[in-house]
Scaffold this active site. Sequence first.
Site, PDB file in Angstrom:
ATOM      1  N   ASP A 243       0.828  -1.208   0.000  1.00 22.25           N
ATOM      2  CA  ASP A 243       0.000   0.000   0.000  1.00 22.25           C
ATOM      3  C   ASP A 243       0.871   1.271   0.000  1.00 22.25           C
ATOM      4  O   ASP A 243       2.098   1.211   0.227  1.00 22.25           O
ATOM      5  CB  ASP A 243      -0.896  -0.035   1.245  1.00 22.25           C
ATOM      6  CG  ASP A 243      -2.243   0.615   1.017  1.00 22.25           C
ATOM      7  OD1 ASP A 243      -2.349   1.473   0.124  1.00 22.25           O
ATOM      8  OD2 ASP A 243      -3.190   0.278   1.752  1.00 22.25           O
TER       9      ASP A 243
ATOM     10  N   ASP B 219     -10.406   2.212  -4.129  1.00 19.66           N
ATOM     11  CA  ASP B 219     -10.970   1.842  -2.829  1.00 19.66           C
ATOM     12  C   ASP B 219     -12.488   1.791  -2.896  1.00 19.66           C
ATOM     13  O   ASP B 219     -13.131   1.466  -1.898  1.00 19.66           O
ATOM     14  CB  ASP B 219     -10.545   2.841  -1.753  1.00 19.66           C
ATOM     15  CG  ASP B 219      -9.294   2.379  -1.013  1.00 19.66           C
ATOM     16  OD1 ASP B 219      -8.861   1.238  -1.236  1.00 19.66           O
ATOM     17  OD2 ASP B 219      -8.757   3.160  -0.209  1.00 19.66           O
TER      18      ASP B 219
HETATM   19  C1  DGJ Z   1      -5.960   1.647   1.597  1.00 24.23           C
HETATM   20  C2  DGJ Z   1      -6.267   0.461   0.746  1.00 24.23           C
HETATM   21  O1  DGJ Z   1      -6.655   0.850  -0.527  1.00 24.23           O
HETATM   22  C3  DGJ Z   1      -7.309  -0.394   1.426  1.00 24.23           C
HETATM   23  O2  DGJ Z   1      -7.680  -1.456   0.595  1.00 24.23           O
HETATM   24  C4  DGJ Z   1      -6.733  -0.884   2.713  1.00 24.23           C
HETATM   25  O3  DGJ Z   1      -5.640  -1.737   2.453  1.00 24.23           O
HETATM   26  C5  DGJ Z   1      -6.291   0.287   3.573  1.00 24.23           C
HETATM   27  N1  DGJ Z   1      -5.446   1.210   2.862  1.00 24.23           N
HETATM   28  C6  DGJ Z   1      -5.584  -0.184   4.802  1.00 24.23           C
HETATM   29  O4  DGJ Z   1      -5.100   0.836   5.556  1.00 24.23           O
END
Ligand code: DGJ
Length: 692
Positions: free
Chosen positions: A439, A496
């Site tokens: 991430d 997301d």
């Molecule tokens: C952002 C990501 O896009 C989510 O899927 C998740 O992994 C969160 N961060 C976790 O903090």
Amino acid sequence: MTHYRIDALRQTLVLAAPSDGLPHCTFWGARLPDGADLAQVAASAALDLTGGMLDANPELTLCPQTAAAFPGQPGLVVRSPDGTPLRPVFTKAGTKRTDTLSLAYTDEDLGLTLTFRFAADAATGIITASTTLDSDTPVLCDWLAAPVLPGPQLADQMIDFAGRWCDEFQPVTTPWATGIRARDNRTGRTGHEHFPAIILPARGCTNTGGEAHALHYGWSGGHRMLAEELPDGRRQIQFGHATASDPLPGTRFETAPLYAAFSDTGLNGCAVSFQRHLRDRIVTWPQPDTPRPVHYNCWEAIYFDHSLAALTAIADRAAALGAERFVLDDGWFKGRNDDTTSLGDWTIDATKWPDGLTPLIDHIHGLGMTFGLWFEPEMVNADSDLARAHPDWILGPTTQPLGRGQYVLDMANADLRDHLFTQITTTLSTHDIEYIKWDHNRVLPYNDAAQTRGTYDLLKRLRDAHPEVEIESCSSGGGRIDFGIMAHTQRVWLSDSNDALSRLRIQHDAALFLPSCVTGSHVGPRTCHTTGRIHSISFRAWVAAQRHMGFEMDPRELTDAEAATLTKVTAWYKANRDWLRTADILRLDAADPAIIAEQQQAADGTRFVVFAGHAGTSTQIAPRPLRLTGLDPAASYTIDLANREDISSLSRGTPALKSGPLTLTGQSLMSQGIALPYDLPDSMWIIEGHRA
Ligand code: DGJ
């Protein structure tokens, strides 16, 4: 003058190279016949002169030069370390033609060498180009463009991409006009807001017909793009690293690869070239022939609330639905109970996981699933052992505004990279982990190419040490998606947003570049966490099945009926994923603007599946027929509805698809199309087709 041609499947690029100056592109378009007279091509492109012009037209070279009186933006801006502008005059130094074409030019007085490299891929149709500047002594390089190409003349518009968190890949259409359309992404990463690409459709181009040129800059550190129309009518496209990416004097500067596509079959021709090139040339697959496993990702089910009991219960349900890879998301490491602490401390939290992760991993493996783990290696919270021990590893001043409560680490620092490598490799070596979700949840305090190079270096080291582990590029969803990061990873977390309606649109536009096998798409919770909308399980499941499928809801919320639908769609995905992995995504031109539709077509053309998503309220009451594309006009195809159970009682008529298969010629399917059954917005028809 020497002329070179570079051919890649459907496109040809022709260069004219004088001995006393830089080369310029005399042709970029549909593939020229073998033996075409390249000198005549160049002659036909030369512009006339009239009043109000210089006595010769300075060429639009692969690196337009200020010293050559070029009236537009230069492709190189270079200064001596004391800031004095340098105005090099390059002459030919050497040419090398093997699999690639390399053209070198020097300014001996200034000790500068400019090298252009081109490679053509006969199978994918992509031409890859880059520029390098070498200097005998350190210089400041403010701007270096990848080989500069002419924009097409029969084009009224250009398309580039903006977006935001949860709504990535928004096409922005701008009319061509005298002056510059500039994109300069100084956030230090590709960004939700700045996918580094441009599409140049010729007048009348649609998804399925007409001409288009397209360019993608394969770099994760922020790009600069200039699309300029000169007063004389010529157009140039420049791509390079974002302004001030390399702020220090140096002796070598190089652009990232610029990927060029051309199509005479609409936007789809460029899209297919990019999709194939990314899938077959950029991504390195640990197990190329292994089917893409159905994911389960626990983020939206439990967030930071980790417990072995809950996660094993969730895993049991996910496996029963068909999941094959379980990804433990954020929250597993020391002290991480919310997003304010602990980034940087990549050791297992002993409170949540008193016996470590092994009991969970064993349980996951016992269910026949592989295990993946979330990291965010480039980041640190102030409240972490790492920040306390190494405040000097933070990028930028500690007074800077935080992003999600966190700082970025200085990835140019080799000691930091060693530290991160040790932490991650220790976790991977002491557990059976087959997958990393990597991430990156904030922009950088400033852009710096060294940061991107450092990240690539760490990813490469980890992949060399653990070649069997796949990595997903996630960046608050789609904040870091480009061919640069994809050289080190195998999947992107596109957004997301698990909202099926939003996702349908984002997937559709991302398919201009991304094949389905790298594009993660999950079935989210019944009530979407990022939009509050509620969608049927059928719609959610089919939208996820369009790409690399996964689940992200708490499966304990599913009713029996929802679980049955999800199990069925997942089984459909598994039954089809082998051929879908190498299928092309062809975007359809739907007569009804409320329909977002695509046809995924097998590489050999023998089968396809159409996903026709109803993304809004139609203005007319009866569904308009949907035309297909890319078929053999003379061949017969049998088509059938794969989700007949989704026909509602509001559909009272008898369109043929409701009752059984139809056999039609490719011509009929492409010219007239298929009348769809009536449905409500936020739903999807799935039509399977086989060549008879
Ligand atoms: C952002 C990501 O896009 C989510 O899927 C998740 O992994 C969160 N961060 C976790 O903090």
